[in-house]
Motif scaffolding. Structure first.
Motif, PDB file in Angstrom:
ATOM      1  N   LEU A 119       0.834  -1.212   0.000  1.00  0.00           N
ATOM      2  CA  LEU A 119       0.000   0.000   0.000  1.00  0.00           C
ATOM      3  C   LEU A 119       0.867   1.259   0.000  1.00  0.00           C
ATOM      4  CD1 LEU A 119      -2.683  -1.263   2.554  1.00  0.00           C
ATOM      5  CD2 LEU A 119      -3.004  -0.951   0.099  1.00  0.00           C
ATOM      6  N   ARG A 123       1.340   3.864  -3.234  1.00  0.00           N
ATOM      7  CA  ARG A 123       1.015   5.289  -3.027  1.00  0.00           C
ATOM      8  C   ARG A 123       2.186   6.159  -3.454  1.00  0.00           C
ATOM      9  NH1 ARG A 123      -2.854   8.013  -0.900  1.00  0.00           N
ATOM     10  NH2 ARG A 123      -3.902   6.222   0.061  1.00  0.00           N
ATOM     11  N   ALA A 165      -2.442   2.067   7.330  1.00  0.00           N
ATOM     12  CA  ALA A 165      -2.046   2.595   6.019  1.00  0.00           C
ATOM     13  C   ALA A 165      -2.721   3.939   5.745  1.00  0.00           C
ATOM     14  CB  ALA A 165      -2.408   1.599   4.927  1.00  0.00           C
TER      15      ALA A 165
ATOM     16  N   ASP B 388      -8.694  -1.309  -2.800  1.00  0.00           N
ATOM     17  CA  ASP B 388      -7.446  -1.057  -2.062  1.00  0.00           C
ATOM     18  C   ASP B 388      -6.422  -0.388  -2.963  1.00  0.00           C
ATOM     19  OD1 ASP B 388      -8.665  -2.370  -0.016  1.00  0.00           O
ATOM     20  OD2 ASP B 388      -7.580  -4.248  -0.274  1.00  0.00           O
ATOM     21  N   CYS B 392      -4.949   3.958  -3.306  1.00  0.00           N
ATOM     22  CA  CYS B 392      -3.541   4.381  -3.227  1.00  0.00           C
ATOM     23  C   CYS B 392      -3.181   5.303  -4.386  1.00  0.00           C
ATOM     24  CB  CYS B 392      -2.618   3.173  -3.265  1.00  0.00           C
ATOM     25  SG  CYS B 392      -2.778   2.093  -1.866  1.00  0.00           S
TER      26      CYS B 392
END
Lengths: 341, 541
Positions: A119, A123, A165, B388, B392
């Motif tokens: 995650l 990102r 997260a 999910d 992000c």
């Protein structure tokens, strides 16, 4: 007024967040075939606040959130998140947004540590920022064992991974859909601390929850929806003030009939009074009283020389249940009609 | 608001754990059994139409019996080589292997799978104790195994009226041994589920048993060790010997073995706490996972499956390479088979026809891998894993693009490896460009696989629920390319099969229009599918 063009989408996000509501939804409508899931909904979330998003099951909260994330396309209305339209700029928005879904699903073969790595890595590769030190602190705060495989985690532990997260990412907006439904009370408290810290850092939180106590503790403003329509929205303190108060009084049996008649006359169609016999020739009246009638109801109760009188402002639960009851009462005749066909 | 009118349920209706297990897995059960029985339906009459007379099969039987590769996989071909014996020898082998894999997976799902998914808890909450659930799982496995055996026997009994050499006793014997083998592996799946703490580990344990079984039978086949056939459940078919000796009484011995395994399942389940296990996979790890792209994540998650498929496909490539010498000799001496092979593949040279056929089968398998890989993106969408990724900041198209890249490159490496191994093994069998032909016909199926990948991306990109349509071109092409000439399908229809467009590169041929069309179709469909996914509503369950 002259607007200078921002150099990149991140600057655009920052400018948008400073100048307008972080979430700005007007007249949102979303259909699934012939079923209208969201009907002309307005939703505004001010920057740096915690906004509660409430509604009974099937009200359209998750659908609205998915429109905000760009997962669903709207059929009508205007939607801006961090100043962008999620239908066309979802990846730009999502980079500055943390999201925890109601049902957390992660890759079962990975460990919690690896899921967090994924995650964070994704990102960063999308141009977002992630705070590793904050992640370590959050893992400790939530008592998460990241060495276990996801398939061995309980629902609560999967939620903890996503919460870690979400809070560790350096994002402007957090959208949390029932984030504490699997957490124990201690972890709920930790979650509350994280939300307060996020707001102190200048972030904005949209919190969808069924735990009304949690919303009441954390939120500055709430929006209540039902059947995809806006029921009520505003600052929580102001809504409480405008809503019905709960009045309770204990009077003698001799005066109970008279009090009941006078309460009925005073409250009229709005009457929501219960009469509960008590020990020692006493009767307790509990009434939900609109704000403009509180003075009159208190006067007539005091005239009956009660042994106990209490007047409390409406809780969020009262507000929610009041709208839910009204909705259910509205729906009942239609149900009966349909059922009779 | 509309009130749903509900019909009153019949009073006293009972639904037990076995029925729940069968009902919740009915799609998987049908997906495995119907194609298997469908194949069984066409094999017998196909043999009968190709080799109507026993003397027409003599050369075929001699050639097949003398080849080590065929002997290892299928065992010795019984004489004199009736249709029933040929059917048992070839189709019977597929039947017991496929039904073993199917019942093994189902046994794991009925046992450990039910505990992992929470279905067992649901049954417990409805008043069904652990013992009742275990009885239900045992009953469900038995129903599936018996049902499969009955289906096999029914198909062959029906054909016994059409094909003289298919006897009633042979049909019953093959049905019986299918039931015994399926039941054994179904129970083995339940036992593995009781011992292992996850479905993944239980499957690994089950497949270890299956692999040992396969090796024991292979040793028995090659070295003639009869006792090993009794020990290996995959060798039970040779012991019963349908259409030859029809020793149906040995089924009692095998059923007794199954009852013993069932007893072990019962013992392992007695007193076991919910979710507990004796064998544990490595549940704790401090390994990190530094990925910065969806492609890298997808590769990390899928590499195990890719490796398993590659090993299987390469083994099949080696098998075809090993058979090449004998089969080309066979084709040279058997005009019936040679004509069939030429019609099927459109190749005049016999070695080209053989490798073209091998390439089609390998291409079909690799095509299945590619479609499964792409459709997993739809599963991610349904499960919510895509949310999910998107949260992000990942673009909506990236997940499907990553799957498409993995399917395209994974299938390419698979075909190259299988082609190379096939080519190397062929070197020991044939000379004069045959090895190069083996490589080019296998690797040359990549445009077909790319086209299937593109069509899969298009389906799942348009709508998650349309993903199942991606199997239509796979199945349609397989039928057309393998059966089109036998069924006298028009040329243009046969040409629409994606696997039918591999020129003889080893002969100096250049890519045909069909190859270019397949590549174009693959790329265009892939792009449209990816763009479509980016624009439509994503639909989690």
């Amino acid at each position: 007024m002259t607007t200078l063009p921002a150099e990149n989408p991140r600057q655009q996000n920052a400018m948008a967040a400073q100048t307008r509501d972080v979430v700005d939804v007007a007249g949102l409508t979303k259909n699934f075939g012939r079923f209208r899931a969201i009907d002309d909904l307005d939703l505004r979330v001010a920057r740096g606040t915690v906004h509660g998003f409430l509604g009974p099951n099937g009200a359209g909260k998750t659908t609205t959130i998915r429109v905000l994330l760009g997962l669903y396309r709207r059929d009508a209305g205007r939607v801006r998140v961090l100043g962008h339209d999620p239908a066309t700029h979802s990846s730009v928005i999502d980079r500055d947004l943390s999201y925890v879904a109601g049902e957390v699903v992660l890759w079962p073969s990975l460990t919690g540590r690896q899921a967090l790595d994924v995650l964070a890595g994704l990102r960063r590769s999308a141009g977002g920022e992630y705070d590793d030190d904050r992640e370590r602190a959050l893992i400790e705060a939530f008592s998460l064992d990241p060495s276990k495989r996801i398939r061995k985690y309980s629902k609560g532990n999967r939620q903890k991974v996503m919460l870690v997260a979400a809070f560790a990412a350096r994002t402007e907006l957090l959208i949390l859909d029932e984030p504490t439904s699997g957490l124990d009370p201690l972890m709920e408290r930790t979650f509350g601390d994280c939300v307060r810290q996020a707001v102190a850092d200048g972030r904005t939180v949209l919190l969808s929850s069924h735990i009304l106590g949690e919303v009441e503790r954390l939120c500055d403003a709430v929006t209540i929806i039902k059947d995809g329509r806006l029921v009520e929205t505003g600052q929580l303190a102001q809504m409480r003030h405008l809503a019905a108060s709960a009045i309770s009084a204990v009077v003698s049996v001799d005066s109970a009939d008279r009090v009941a008649t006078e309460l009925g006359a005073a409250l009229g169609d709005n009457a929501s009074v219960s009469r509960n016999p008590m020990q020692g020739n006493a009767v307790r009246f509990d009434a939900s009283v609109p704000q403009e009638l509180v003075d009159r109801v208190l006067q007539l109760l005091l005239a009956a020389h009660p042994t106990d009188v209490r007047c409390t402002p409406a809780s969020l639960e009262d507000l929610f249940l009041q709208h839910y009851r009204i909705g259910a009462a509205d729906a009942r005749p239609a149900d009966t009609q349909s059922g009779g066909r | 608001m509309r009130v749903m009118s509900s019909r009153p349920r019949p009073a006293g209706r009972r639904i037990g754990p076995a029925r729940v297990a069968l009902r919740t897995h009915r799609r998987q059960i049908l997906a495995w059994t119907l194609p298997l029985l469908g194949l069984l339906v066409i094999v017998g009459p196909s043999y009968a139409s190709t080799y109507p007379q026993l003397n027409q099969r003599t050369h075929l039987i001699d050639s097949l019996s003398g080849n080590v590769a065929t002997r290892l996989l299928y065992g010795p071909l019984p004489r004199p080589g009736t249709i029933g014996q040929l059917l048992t020898w070839e189709m019977g082998t597929y039947l017991v292997i496929v039904s073993s894999v199917f019942t093994l997976l189902l046994g794991v799902r009925f046992g450990r799978g039910a505990e992992e998914s929470g279905a067992a808890e649901l049954l417990q909450a409805c008043g069904h104790s652990a013992a009742a659930r275990l009885r239900g799982a045992l009953a469900a496995v038995t129903v599936v195994a018996v049902g499969l055996g009955v289906g096999v026997a029914a198909v062959l009994l029906a054909e016994s009226g059409l094909v003289e050499e298919l006897t009633v006793r042979g049909a019953l014997s093959l049905g019986l041994v299918t039931t015994c083998t399926g039941l054994f592996f179904g129970l083995a799946g339940l036992l593995a589920g009781a011992l292992a703490d996850s479905t993944g580990l239980a499957r690994v344990l089950g497949f270890v048993v299956l692999a040992i079984s396969f090796v024991l039978r292979a040793v028995a086949n090659v070295h003639g060790v009869v006792a090993l056939r009794w020990v290996s459940p995959l060798g039970w078919i040779d012991v019963v010997s349908p259409y030859t000796r029809n020793r149906w009484w040995t089924g009692a011995v095998f059923l007794a073995a199954c009852v013993s395994v069932g007893g072990l399942v019962w013992l392992a389940g007695q007193g076991r706490e919910y979710g507990s296990a004796v064998l544990h996979e490595r549940a704790v790890s401090d390994d990190r996972l530094r990925v910065r792209s969806v492609v890298a994540l997808t590769w990390h998650l899928e590499r195990g499956r890719w490796l398993a498929w590659t090993v299987g496909v390469v083994a099949i490539g080696a098998f075809f390479g090993g058979m090449s010498g004998n089969l080309v000799t066979l084709l040279e001496g058997d005009s019936n088979t040679a004509r069939l092979m030429r019609e099927m593949t459109g190749e005049h040279r016999l070695d080209a026809a053989f490798f073209s056929f091998a390439g089609v089968l390998i291409g079909l398998l690799v095509g299945c891998y590619a479609v499964l890989t792409v459709l997993a993106s739809g599963t991610e969408e349904g499960d919510g894993l895509l949310e999910d990724l998107l949260a992000c900041g990942v673009r909506r198209r990236e997940s499907l693009s990553a799957r498409a890249v993995l399917a395209a490159l994974g299938s390419l490496t698979m075909l190259l490896a299988a082609g190379a191994v096939c080519s190397l093994v062929t070197l020991s069998q044939l000379h004069g460009g045959a090895a190069g032909r083996g490589f080019s016909y296998v690797a040359g199926q990549w445009p077909a696989v790319l086209a299937l990948t593109g069509l899969g991306v298009l389906c799942v990109g348009a709508r998650r629920s349309l993903g199942v349509l991606a199997w239509v071109p796979v199945a349609g092409s397989a039928v057309l390319v393998l059966m089109g000439s036998v069924l006298h399908a028009p040329r243009w229809l046969q040409a629409s099969a994606v696997f039918a467009h591999v020129p003889d590169y080893a002969d100096g041929s250049v890519p045909s229009t069909g190859v270019v069309a397949l590549l174009g179709c693959g790329v265009v469909c892939l792009l449209i599918g990816v763009v479509w996914r980016g624009r439509r509503d994503l639909m989690p369950e």
